[in-house]
Design an enzyme around this catalytic site. Structure first.
Site, mmCIF file in Angstrom:
data_model
loop_
_atom_site.group_PDB
_atom_site.id
_atom_site.type_symbol
_atom_site.label_atom_id
_atom_site.label_comp_id
_atom_site.label_asym_id
_atom_site.label_seq_id
_atom_site.Cartn_x
_atom_site.Cartn_y
_atom_site.Cartn_z
ATOM 1 N N GLY A 194 -21.694 -20.932 48.848
ATOM 2 C CA GLY A 194 -21.839 -21.481 50.192
ATOM 3 C C GLY A 194 -20.584 -22.203 50.620
ATOM 4 O O GLY A 194 -19.747 -22.548 49.784
ATOM 5 N N PRO A 196 -17.940 -25.124 51.892
ATOM 6 C CA PRO A 196 -17.736 -26.462 51.334
ATOM 7 C C PRO A 196 -18.649 -27.489 51.994
ATOM 8 O O PRO A 196 -18.931 -27.389 53.181
ATOM 9 C CB PRO A 196 -16.279 -26.783 51.669
ATOM 10 N N GLU A 418 -25.996 -12.735 71.027
ATOM 11 C CA GLU A 418 -26.643 -12.303 69.781
ATOM 12 C C GLU A 418 -28.030 -11.720 70.057
ATOM 13 O O GLU A 418 -28.415 -10.721 69.451
ATOM 14 C CB GLU A 418 -26.749 -13.472 68.791
HETATM 15 P P1 ADP Z 1 -20.313 -28.919 47.938
HETATM 16 O O1 ADP Z 1 -20.367 -29.088 46.463
HETATM 17 O O2 ADP Z 1 -21.189 -27.802 48.441
HETATM 18 O O3 ADP Z 1 -18.956 -28.834 48.494
HETATM 19 P P2 ADP Z 1 -21.369 -31.535 47.844
HETATM 20 O O4 ADP Z 1 -22.589 -31.323 47.031
HETATM 21 O O5 ADP Z 1 -20.199 -32.089 47.146
HETATM 22 O O6 ADP Z 1 -20.966 -30.206 48.587
HETATM 23 O O7 ADP Z 1 -21.763 -32.436 49.084
HETATM 24 C C1 ADP Z 1 -21.042 -33.576 49.425
HETATM 25 C C2 ADP Z 1 -21.955 -34.637 49.963
HETATM 26 O O8 ADP Z 1 -22.512 -34.241 51.194
HETATM 27 C C3 ADP Z 1 -23.134 -34.901 49.068
HETATM 28 O O9 ADP Z 1 -22.820 -35.845 48.106
HETATM 29 C C4 ADP Z 1 -24.176 -35.406 50.041
HETATM 30 O O10 ADP Z 1 -24.004 -36.777 50.295
HETATM 31 C C5 ADP Z 1 -23.856 -34.666 51.303
HETATM 32 N N1 ADP Z 1 -24.698 -33.479 51.424
HETATM 33 C C6 ADP Z 1 -24.273 -32.199 51.438
HETATM 34 N N2 ADP Z 1 -25.303 -31.355 51.596
HETATM 35 C C7 ADP Z 1 -26.414 -32.102 51.661
HETATM 36 C C8 ADP Z 1 -27.806 -31.795 51.821
HETATM 37 N N3 ADP Z 1 -28.230 -30.535 51.927
HETATM 38 N N4 ADP Z 1 -28.677 -32.815 51.848
HETATM 39 C C9 ADP Z 1 -28.243 -34.086 51.734
HETATM 40 N N5 ADP Z 1 -26.954 -34.436 51.589
HETATM 41 C C10 ADP Z 1 -26.027 -33.469 51.562
HETATM 42 ZN ZN ZN Z 2 -21.386 -9.404 68.998
#
Ligand code: ADP
Ligand code: ZN
Ligand code: MG
Length: 611
Positions: A194, A196, A418
């Site tokens: 997914g 970032p 869409e």
């Molecule tokens: P990724 O690893 O996908 O880059 P992270 O897990 O490091 O993202 O997310 C960074 C921060 O963003 C998390 O620590 C949280 O605070 C917040 N966050 C991201 N997605 C969510 C979610 N689905 N629900 C709650 N908080 C989220």
């Molecule tokens: Zn289109």
């Protein structure tokens, strides 16, 4: 090697001490006795002193001892006037001098110590540079598993599908025995894919938290170290530790940093380190069996660069998609993070969620935090909607440069566009059913997308199906046209693909009307394989034929345009209704969508399916 060096240095120090001690004992016999000055004066008065040498503050010489032997002596001079008075009053007095023995030893030892210290340090450095790498790397490879992780699935919002899929992993880690008895095989590796900031790391921790197992985590970028062999050593250590603590989770964040396809990016040459690390990972993954209760999770936002070997069955063969959240998801995420700040009564997080299409979970967390900081700056006790709004605007400003966050007018156009695609797909015979319509921006290019679900594998396409494809592609642009009476640049890619299909029908499949069955295949070689320019310019048919081809494909497109315009005009009400629904929900799935499609317009074959 290291140990020996340590042993050596103590040996040397002991030897030096020994020598100094011996020296001290031997020289003691020839060492002059230190006597008080008053004693010296007395000896002078008693004619015992044979000879003296007077120094600046010291007098040394020879005197006759009581037993008649000659004795060397030394004494510290005391001011003579004072000494006279002192002796007159019968005071025992003497000069004082620092202990020269200790001073001498120190003046010896300090430089020697320094010298050996530097030498020892250099030796260690040199060894580290040669063979000492392994022990050096070993220290850094130490992985400490986290226990008692507090993160739970309830801390992750808006990723319900992912949570559902990962629940199975949790069950397995909680009761590996049950799985063992029934004989089910858990996948060894699950990869979270997914963009970032969508909570991949968070959800991985939540899996460990839910299952109550230790969590060994490493980031792919950590693995890539200066020294060759370090990454591989770390991977080895990671698995050794995990095996001891099973059941547990191994989490490899940013897998793409080590998992890039081997041999890719060869221009810069030596990716030895990364390759070794990757190979070690593959070896370890093959080498353990899932019955031990170890599950490897990994996360990446660039699955397309991963080495295919990683995704083979028996490795990371299960993918869990974590997309950017829809409006409900964003509201939930906002709620989670709003709990951490003092939010004013009656703040409507729904409106904030609606404003933030394209935000990731991390962006939303960031927005709440920014809002809290703004409130502090304004010396408020609580965060109100105004600060939240301001924070969101600020982040949108930043994101607009990096990403796409679209404004509400654009969003409306994208929605109609869409739905145009989707409606045409639903209403056209021979078109694949619509799986999902989304107006959550994805990366730089796509503002929205409509996914169709292939019902079977296709190797042959009928003319009708090709035309249906063109229709669906045109649907977007035409929906814009009949709704807003104007068009945007957003359909460029659609039109290009539609034109491509129309041309291919004429020149490759013999589906044109005037050109008959003669085909005029296009130059298929990719540009970089072409050796001479002429082959890309040249074609083996006449200008006349070329213009005929253009004519024919143009005609096909014009016909389709007419057909699609008619179709969409006929069900304009549905178009509007569905587009408004999409604007509200941002994502529509097959069921919700099909429920709104006018049944009387459906082609016969699809009407049957509906029943
Ligand atoms: P990724 O690893 O996908 O880059 P992270 O897990 O490091 O993202 O997310 C960074 C921060 O963003 C998390 O620590 C949280 O605070 C917040 N966050 C991201 N997605 C969510 C979610 N689905 N629900 C709650 N908080 C989220
Ligand atoms: Zn289109
Ligand atoms: Mg992460």
């Amino acid at each position: 090697m290291e140990k020996q060096t340590k042993f050596n240095i103590w040996y040397v120090i002991a030897a030096i001490w020994g020598v100094l001690l011996l020296q001290n004992i031997i020289f003691d016999q020839f060492r002059p006795v230190v006597i008080p000055y008053s004693e010296f004066i007395e000896a002078v008065l008693n004619d015992k002193v044979i000879e003296i040498a007077v120094g600046q503050d010291r007098i040394s010489g020879k005197m006759r001892a009581d037993d008649g032997t000659e004795q060397l002596f030394t004494t510290v001079r005391v001011d003579t006037d004072l000494s006279q008075k002192l002796s007159e009053h019968n005071v025992k007095f003497s000069g004082q001098v620092e202990n020269t023995f200790i001073k001498a030893i120190l003046s010896w030892l300090i430089p020697i110590g320094l010298f050996f210290g530097i030498w020892y340090f250099m030796m260690r450095r040199m060894q580290a540079g040669q063979a000492g790498i392994m022990s050096f790397g070993k220290n850094k490879a130490k992985v400490v598993g986290e226990k008692d992780i507090e993160t739970r699935f309830t801390d992750v919002a808006g990723a319900d599908e992912a949570k559902e899929e990962l629940q199975e992993v949790v069950d397995y880690l909680e009761h590996p025995q049950t799985y063992l008895e029934v004989g089910g095989q858990m996948p060894k590796g699950v990869i979270l894919v997914g963009p970032p900031g969508t909570g991949k790391t968070l959800i991985a921790r939540a899996v460990a938290g839910e299952a109550g197992v230790p969590f060994f985590s490493m980031s792919g970028s950590d693995f890539v170290e200066m020294f060759v062999g370090m990454g591989a050593a770390r991977v080895r250590d990671l698995f050794v530790q995990a095996r001891e603590k099973a059941p547990c989770i191994i989490f490899i964040d940013e897998l793409d940093a080590i998992g890039k396809a081997r041999g890719a990016g060869g221009i810069t040459g030596g990716h030895d380190e990364r390759e070794q690390t990757l190979n070690q990972l593959l070896v370890e993954m093959d080498g353990f069996d899932t019955q031990k209760g170890i599950v490897i999770l990994a996360a990446t936002n660039r699955p397309e660069v991963l080495d295919p070997a990683l995704l083979r069955s028996g490795r990371f063969d299960r993918q869990v998609l974590i997309d950017k959240p829809d409006v409900n998801g964003r509201e939930e995420i906002l709620k989670i993070h709003a709990r951490k700040v003092n939010l004013a009564e009656g703040v409507n997080l729904r409106t904030i969620a609606q404003k933030t299409a394209g935000f990731s979970g991390a962006d939303l967390a960031n927005a709440v935090n920014e809002a809290a900081l703004l409130a502090v700056r304004k010396k408020l006790k609580q965060v109100t909607e105004i600060e939240l709004d301001e924070a969101v605007d600020r982040i949108i400003g930043g994101l607009e440069k990096k990403n796409r966050v679209i404004n509400s007018k654009e969003k409306k156009i994208v929605a109609y566009h869409e739905v145009g695609h989707a409606l045409v797909a639903a209403l056209t015979e021979g078109s694949e059913p619509v799986h999902k319509i989304s107006i959550i921006p994805r990366g730089l290019a796509a503002l929205g997308y409509t996914q169709q679900r292939p019902t079977e594998d296709r190797y042959l396409m009928s003319e009708q199906e090709l035309l249906a494809k063109i229709d669906v592609l045109l649907g977007g642009r035409i929906a814009e046209q009949i709704t807003f009476n104007s068009v945007t640049t957003g359909a460029g890619n659609d039109l290009m693909r539609a034109t491509d299909i129309a041309r291919a029908m004429v020149v490759e499949y013999g589906m044109g009307e005037t050109l008959g069955l003669t085909t005029y295949p296009r130059q298929r070689n990719p540009v970089f394989l072409q050796t001479d320019m002429s082959s890309s310019m040249g074609r083996d048919y006449s200008d006349e034929t070329a213009s005929q081809i253009d004519q024919e494909s143009k005609q096909i497109l014009a016909q389709r345009q007419h057909h699609v315009t008619e179709m969409l005009t006929r069900c304009r009400d549905s178009l509007t209704a569905i587009a408004e629904k999409l604007l509200e929900k941002e994502v529509l799935y097959e069921k919700e969508f099909m429920a709104m499609v006018p049944v009387d317009q459906l082609p016969d074959s699809k009407r049957d399916l509906e029943k």
